[in-house]
Write an enzyme that holds these catalytic residues in place. Structure first.
Site, PDB file in Angstrom:
ATOM      1  N   GLY A 155     -10.161  -1.301  -2.893  1.00  8.69           N
ATOM      2  CA  GLY A 155      -9.457  -1.750  -1.883  1.00  8.69           C
ATOM      3  C   GLY A 155      -8.123  -1.390  -2.231  1.00  8.69           C
ATOM      4  O   GLY A 155      -7.277  -1.927  -2.632  1.00  8.69           O
ATOM      5  N   MET A 156      -7.474  -0.129  -1.514  1.00  8.62           N
ATOM      6  CA  MET A 156      -6.335   0.405  -1.769  1.00  8.62           C
ATOM      7  C   MET A 156      -5.311  -0.019  -0.781  1.00  8.62           C
ATOM      8  O   MET A 156      -5.551   0.670   0.596  1.00  8.62           O
ATOM      9  CB  MET A 156      -6.236   1.781  -2.158  1.00  8.62           C
ATOM     10  CG  MET A 156      -6.926   2.111  -3.330  1.00  8.62           C
ATOM     11  SD  MET A 156      -7.135   3.906  -3.722  1.00  8.62           S
ATOM     12  CE  MET A 156      -5.219   4.123  -3.926  1.00  8.62           C
ATOM     13  N   SER A 157      -4.322  -0.727  -0.831  1.00  6.11           N
ATOM     14  CA  SER A 157      -3.267  -1.198   0.279  1.00  6.11           C
ATOM     15  C   SER A 157      -2.337  -0.161   0.512  1.00  6.11           C
ATOM     16  O   SER A 157      -1.507  -0.532   1.476  1.00  6.11           O
ATOM     17  CB  SER A 157      -2.805  -2.735   0.186  1.00  6.11           C
ATOM     18  OG  SER A 157      -2.227  -2.732  -1.049  1.00  6.11           O
ATOM     19  N   GLY A 158      -2.008   0.585  -0.488  1.00  5.54           N
ATOM     20  CA  GLY A 158      -0.757   1.491  -0.546  1.00  5.54           C
ATOM     21  C   GLY A 158       0.387   0.808  -1.378  1.00  5.54           C
ATOM     22  O   GLY A 158       1.253   1.441  -1.808  1.00  5.54           O
ATOM     23  N   GLY A 159       0.015  -0.370  -2.110  1.00  6.77           N
ATOM     24  CA  GLY A 159       1.089  -0.950  -3.127  1.00  6.77           C
ATOM     25  C   GLY A 159       0.376  -0.596  -4.513  1.00  6.77           C
ATOM     26  O   GLY A 159      -0.400   0.064  -4.730  1.00  6.77           O
TER      27      GLY A 159
ATOM     28  N   CYS B  45      -8.752 -14.476   4.664  1.00  5.36           N
ATOM     29  CA  CYS B  45      -8.811 -13.113   4.581  1.00  5.36           C
ATOM     30  C   CYS B  45      -9.677 -12.613   3.244  1.00  5.36           C
ATOM     31  O   CYS B  45     -10.495 -11.564   3.393  1.00  5.36           O
ATOM     32  CB  CYS B  45      -7.265 -12.496   4.333  1.00  5.36           C
ATOM     33  SG  CYS B  45      -7.162 -10.698   4.275  1.00  5.36           S
TER      34      CYS B  45
ATOM     35  N   GLY C 202      -6.506  -5.389  -6.328  1.00  5.89           N
ATOM     36  CA  GLY C 202      -5.415  -5.437  -7.158  1.00  5.89           C
ATOM     37  C   GLY C 202      -5.179  -6.900  -7.453  1.00  5.89           C
ATOM     38  O   GLY C 202      -3.845  -7.191  -7.783  1.00  5.89           O
TER      39      GLY C 202
ATOM     40  N   CYS D 113      -1.259 -12.026   5.009  1.00  8.16           N
ATOM     41  CA  CYS D 113      -2.167 -11.124   4.332  1.00  8.16           C
ATOM     42  C   CYS D 113      -2.479  -9.974   5.453  1.00  8.16           C
ATOM     43  O   CYS D 113      -2.892 -10.053   6.575  1.00  8.16           O
ATOM     44  CB  CYS D 113      -3.703 -11.747   4.171  1.00  8.16           C
ATOM     45  SG  CYS D 113      -4.845 -10.651   3.435  1.00  8.16           S
TER      46      CYS D 113
END
Length: 360
Positions: free
Chosen positions: A13-17, A102, A126, A194
């Protein structure tokens, strides 16, 4: 530590962080078959939209790592299971925890199920937490530990969940992001609800709950001000309402009680009364989940009623099928709807929703 299992498939799960990006980099370095997934959730039109920028950052990291990248649309699920739940709870005068929901319904619910159906052996996030020996442990970096938000995890799913950064300090993760030459290595950590972003809760709720002017009263039940709706406030809150009639005390007023049916807030700025009214020595839990499947047999444990709170000594018992918590020290700001997470040392045993709190 992260196990190296060559060519086992993992969806990250890639949030961009930074944290999820380093997680993907570590997994690829460890020999996994990695796919990055950006989870698109519902976002209100009255909040500055950042999901496109976050998705772009995640895509750039995936391209840099030379891994496949997918977008999973969970807008409907997020609106129903997280946002609508949160609004219902506030309307009832309770204090929900949307980040817990969430994780339960989105990351380790809909995303987990979707990834497994797509053939993933694992999902990874992460989070600063660890899974070792069939137990959920706090993250190595205690200042960043996120086990509080993970008490609803199911032990039977542990064999398919990875937390690659859980064994590292945040500073180390930042250094690894730079070492991996990730394009977002210097991106600031996200704040706020979230996935939605930084937004003041009352501002958010006012778009769904109509303002309802009501009376603010002191401990003597004298009207001293007004508020916008009792459901907007939590026990212990000290701002957001108007005080028109002040006494000689200069200290701020705190909400010590609220009556949703009558739309009344009771406040006080007297230290003794605040301590008496805000401090709870015990409470009951509902919707309890034990991460280890079986309820603890050891009564003397530790618990948190909020993220990053120091773990508090408590006694756990069962009364009429309900779990009863008795704190060694009175807890201020205990509110129905909050999560109470229980620990034995650094092991997260599980948790539940506070249903009632008895003041000292």
């Amino acid at each position: 530590m992260l196990r190296s299992i060559s060519k086992r498939k993992v969806f990250v799960g890639m949030s961009g962080g930074v944290d999820s990006s380093v997680s993907a980099a570590l997994l690829k370095k460890g020999g996994y078959d990695v796919t990055g997934v950006f989870i698109k959730v519902w976002q209100p039109d009255f909040v500055e939209c950042t999901w496109k920028e976050d998705r772009r950052d995640a895509m750039r990291v995936a391209a840099h790592l030379k891994i496949p990248f997918l977008t999973l649309d969970l807008e409907r699920e997020y609106k129903k299971e997280v946002v609508d739940y949160m609004i219902r709870e506030y309307k009832k005068g309770r204090t929900p925890n949307p980040d817990v929901m969430c994780n339960k319904e989105i990351k380790f619910g809909a995303f987990f199920d979707w990834a497994r159906k797509k053939g993933a052996d694992f999902i990874a996030t992460g989070h600063y937490a660890r899974i070792q020996g069939g137990k959920l442990l706090e993250g190595r970096d205690k200042s960043k530990d996120q086990s509080y938000f993970l008490w609803s995890l199911k032990k039977e799913d542990f064999n398919h969940i990875l937390f690659p950064v859980g064994d590292f300090e945040k500073l180390e993760v930042r250094k690894m992001a730079k070492k991996f030459d990730l394009p977002n290595f210097d991106k600031k950590d996200s704040q706020g609800l979230c996935f939605i972003g930084k937004v003041e809760m009352k501002t958010f709720l006012k778009n769904f709950l109509k303002e309802k002017k009501g009376r603010v009263m002191n401990e003597k039940r004298e009207v001293i001000g007004q508020h916008d709706g009792a459901f907007f406030y939590t026990i212990g809150q000290r701002h957001g309402f108007e005080i028109k009639k002040k006494n000689n005390h200069s200290s701020p007023y705190y909400v010590i009680k609220k009556d949703i049916a009558k739309n009344i807030l009771i406040v006080s700025n007297k230290e003794q009364i605040k301590r008496e009214k805000l401090a709870a020595k015990e409470c009951y839990l509902t919707e309890v989940n034990w991460v280890g499947l079986k309820e603890p047999t050891k009564p003397a444990l530790l618990g948190r009623i909020r993220y990053r709170q120091e773990k508090q000594p408590l006694l756990l018992s069962k009364k009429n099928k309900h779990f009863h918590i008795k704190f060694k020290n009175p807890q201020e700001g205990l509110s129905s709807g909050q999560s109470l997470v229980i620990y034995d040392g650094e092991t997260c045993l599980g948790g539940g929703i506070i249903e009632s709190a008895n003041r000292v």
